[in-house]
Design a protein around this motif. Structure first.
Motif, PDB file in Angstrom:
ATOM      1  N   HIS A   1      39.838  48.978  47.433  1.00  0.00           N
ATOM      2  CA  HIS A   1      38.664  48.482  46.435  1.00  0.00           C
ATOM      3  C   HIS A   1      39.069  49.381  45.038  1.00  0.00           C
ATOM      4  O   HIS A   1      38.626  49.993  44.759  1.00  0.00           O
ATOM      5  CB  HIS A   1      37.175  48.909  47.063  1.00  0.00           C
ATOM      6  CG  HIS A   1      36.791  48.075  47.910  1.00  0.00           C
ATOM      7  ND1 HIS A   1      36.347  48.392  49.200  1.00  0.00           N
ATOM      8  CD2 HIS A   1      36.669  46.655  48.146  1.00  0.00           C
ATOM      9  CE1 HIS A   1      36.026  47.709  50.002  1.00  0.00           C
ATOM     10  NE2 HIS A   1      36.284  46.498  49.548  1.00  0.00           N
ATOM     11  N   GLU A   2      39.985  48.263  44.436  1.00  0.00           N
ATOM     12  CA  GLU A   2      40.357  48.861  42.862  1.00  0.00           C
ATOM     13  C   GLU A   2      40.008  47.430  42.385  1.00  0.00           C
ATOM     14  O   GLU A   2      40.518  46.463  42.709  1.00  0.00           O
ATOM     15  CB  GLU A   2      41.688  49.184  42.830  1.00  0.00           C
ATOM     16  CG  GLU A   2      41.881  50.379  43.569  1.00  0.00           C
ATOM     17  CD  GLU A   2      43.455  51.017  43.314  1.00  0.00           C
ATOM     18  OE1 GLU A   2      44.143  50.390  42.399  1.00  0.00           O
ATOM     19  OE2 GLU A   2      43.933  51.804  43.941  1.00  0.00           O
ATOM     20  N   HIS A   3      39.385  47.522  40.916  1.00  0.00           N
ATOM     21  CA  HIS A   3      38.736  46.525  40.347  1.00  0.00           C
ATOM     22  C   HIS A   3      39.218  46.389  38.752  1.00  0.00           C
ATOM     23  O   HIS A   3      39.095  47.681  38.401  1.00  0.00           O
ATOM     24  CB  HIS A   3      37.406  46.149  40.430  1.00  0.00           C
ATOM     25  CG  HIS A   3      36.984  46.104  41.826  1.00  0.00           C
ATOM     26  ND1 HIS A   3      37.268  44.679  42.460  1.00  0.00           N
ATOM     27  CD2 HIS A   3      36.319  46.880  42.832  1.00  0.00           C
ATOM     28  CE1 HIS A   3      36.558  44.775  43.765  1.00  0.00           C
ATOM     29  NE2 HIS A   3      36.242  45.768  43.842  1.00  0.00           N
ATOM     30  N   PHE A   4      39.640  45.446  38.169  1.00  0.00           N
ATOM     31  CA  PHE A   4      39.948  45.303  36.691  1.00  0.00           C
ATOM     32  C   PHE A   4      39.548  43.841  36.594  1.00  0.00           C
ATOM     33  O   PHE A   4      40.088  42.836  37.341  1.00  0.00           O
ATOM     34  CB  PHE A   4      41.165  45.719  36.246  1.00  0.00           C
ATOM     35  CG  PHE A   4      41.055  45.885  34.662  1.00  0.00           C
ATOM     36  CD1 PHE A   4      41.146  47.125  34.077  1.00  0.00           C
ATOM     37  CD2 PHE A   4      41.115  44.724  33.988  1.00  0.00           C
ATOM     38  CE1 PHE A   4      40.968  46.736  33.039  1.00  0.00           C
ATOM     39  CE2 PHE A   4      41.059  44.705  32.515  1.00  0.00           C
ATOM     40  CZ  PHE A   4      40.897  45.777  31.906  1.00  0.00           C
ATOM     41  N   GLU A   5      38.546  43.337  35.815  1.00  0.00           N
ATOM     42  CA  GLU A   5      38.434  41.915  35.386  1.00  0.00           C
ATOM     43  C   GLU A   5      37.873  42.059  34.028  1.00  0.00           C
ATOM     44  O   GLU A   5      36.895  42.731  33.753  1.00  0.00           O
ATOM     45  CB  GLU A   5      37.346  41.522  36.424  1.00  0.00           C
ATOM     46  CG  GLU A   5      36.849  40.261  36.347  1.00  0.00           C
ATOM     47  CD  GLU A   5      35.985  39.566  37.184  1.00  0.00           C
ATOM     48  OE1 GLU A   5      35.568  38.548  37.058  1.00  0.00           O
ATOM     49  OE2 GLU A   5      35.842  40.207  38.152  1.00  0.00           O
ATOM     50  N   ALA A   6      38.389  41.060  33.207  1.00  0.00           N
ATOM     51  CA  ALA A   6      38.078  41.029  31.910  1.00  0.00           C
ATOM     52  C   ALA A   6      38.207  39.550  31.532  1.00  0.00           C
ATOM     53  O   ALA A   6      38.907  38.847  32.037  1.00  0.00           O
ATOM     54  CB  ALA A   6      38.825  41.845  31.082  1.00  0.00           C
ATOM     55  N   THR A   7      37.329  38.861  30.516  1.00  0.00           N
ATOM     56  CA  THR A   7      37.461  37.756  30.062  1.00  0.00           C
ATOM     57  C   THR A   7      38.023  37.590  28.556  1.00  0.00           C
ATOM     58  O   THR A   7      37.982  38.557  27.844  1.00  0.00           O
ATOM     59  CB  THR A   7      36.364  36.921  30.442  1.00  0.00           C
ATOM     60  OG1 THR A   7      35.193  37.707  29.377  1.00  0.00           O
ATOM     61  CG2 THR A   7      35.649  37.098  31.657  1.00  0.00           C
ATOM     62  N   GLY A   8      38.507  36.246  28.335  1.00  0.00           N
ATOM     63  CA  GLY A   8      39.238  36.184  27.154  1.00  0.00           C
ATOM     64  C   GLY A   8      40.494  36.495  27.188  1.00  0.00           C
ATOM     65  O   GLY A   8      41.012  36.963  28.123  1.00  0.00           O
ATOM     66  N   GLU A   9      40.981  35.943  26.048  1.00  0.00           N
ATOM     67  CA  GLU A   9      42.664  36.108  25.833  1.00  0.00           C
ATOM     68  C   GLU A   9      43.106  37.684  25.756  1.00  0.00           C
ATOM     69  O   GLU A   9      43.794  38.067  26.860  1.00  0.00           O
ATOM     70  CB  GLU A   9      43.022  35.491  24.538  1.00  0.00           C
ATOM     71  CG  GLU A   9      44.481  35.405  24.219  1.00  0.00           C
ATOM     72  CD  GLU A   9      45.128  34.793  22.982  1.00  0.00           C
ATOM     73  OE1 GLU A   9      46.044  35.464  22.358  1.00  0.00           O
ATOM     74  OE2 GLU A   9      44.387  33.797  22.660  1.00  0.00           O
ATOM     75  N   GLY A  10      42.349  38.413  25.236  1.00  0.00           N
ATOM     76  CA  GLY A  10      42.655  39.804  25.126  1.00  0.00           C
ATOM     77  C   GLY A  10      42.210  40.503  26.546  1.00  0.00           C
ATOM     78  O   GLY A  10      43.142  41.470  27.233  1.00  0.00           O
TER      79      GLY A  10
END
Length: 149
Positions: A46-55
């Protein structure tokens, strides 16, 4: 390290993001060296990275390799990111790469967690945001299958 959690909401949405924290903590945040990584929970899978948009897409790629980047590069990516949902950002001073100055952790769009011993940072966070709570320890577990209301 002291742990603060920021829960400020604006119309039922978290009222801050990574770019806001980097601006608040400038110029030191811009001078720091950063490692972008996943949020590691108690279970190794359970390792998470989530981000939205171009950056956000670029940050996700960087997180998979625990990439290092400058504070100004991180700020540019954060400015181009709509939202960081999960992510960990570890800063060290330019002259002390082996000593952590600050950790910023985005947790499931629910709160931001700040870990630091820097009293100036703790004061800035506490005065800039309304719903700031002391955390007993950094987040290591999170109910990933929480029932939705």
């Amino acid at each position: 390290m002291a742990t603060l959690r920021i829960y400020d909401l604006n119309e039922h949405v978290l009222a801050l993001d990574l770019k806001d924290l980097l601006r608040l903590l400038a110029p030191r945040s811009l001078e720091a060296n950063w490692i972008v990584s996943t949020v590691k929970l108690s279970k190794p899978e359970h390792e998470h990275f989530e981000a939205t948009g171009e950056g956000g897409e670029q940050l996700e790629e960087l997180a998979q390799g625990n990439a290092r980047l400058s504070g100004s590069d991180l700020a540019a990516l954060a400015d181009n990111t709509r939202q960081v949902i999960w992510g960990e950002f570890v800063a060290s001073a330019p002259t002390q790469l082996d000593k952590t100055w600050l950790i910023i952790r985005a947790v499931d769009s629910t709160f931001y967690e700040i870990d630091t011993d820097d009293e100036t940072v703790l004061r800035k966070i506490s005065s800039a945001y309304k719903d700031v709570r002391a955390g007993e320890a950094p987040i290591t577990s999170w109910a990933l299958d929480r029932p939705r209301e």
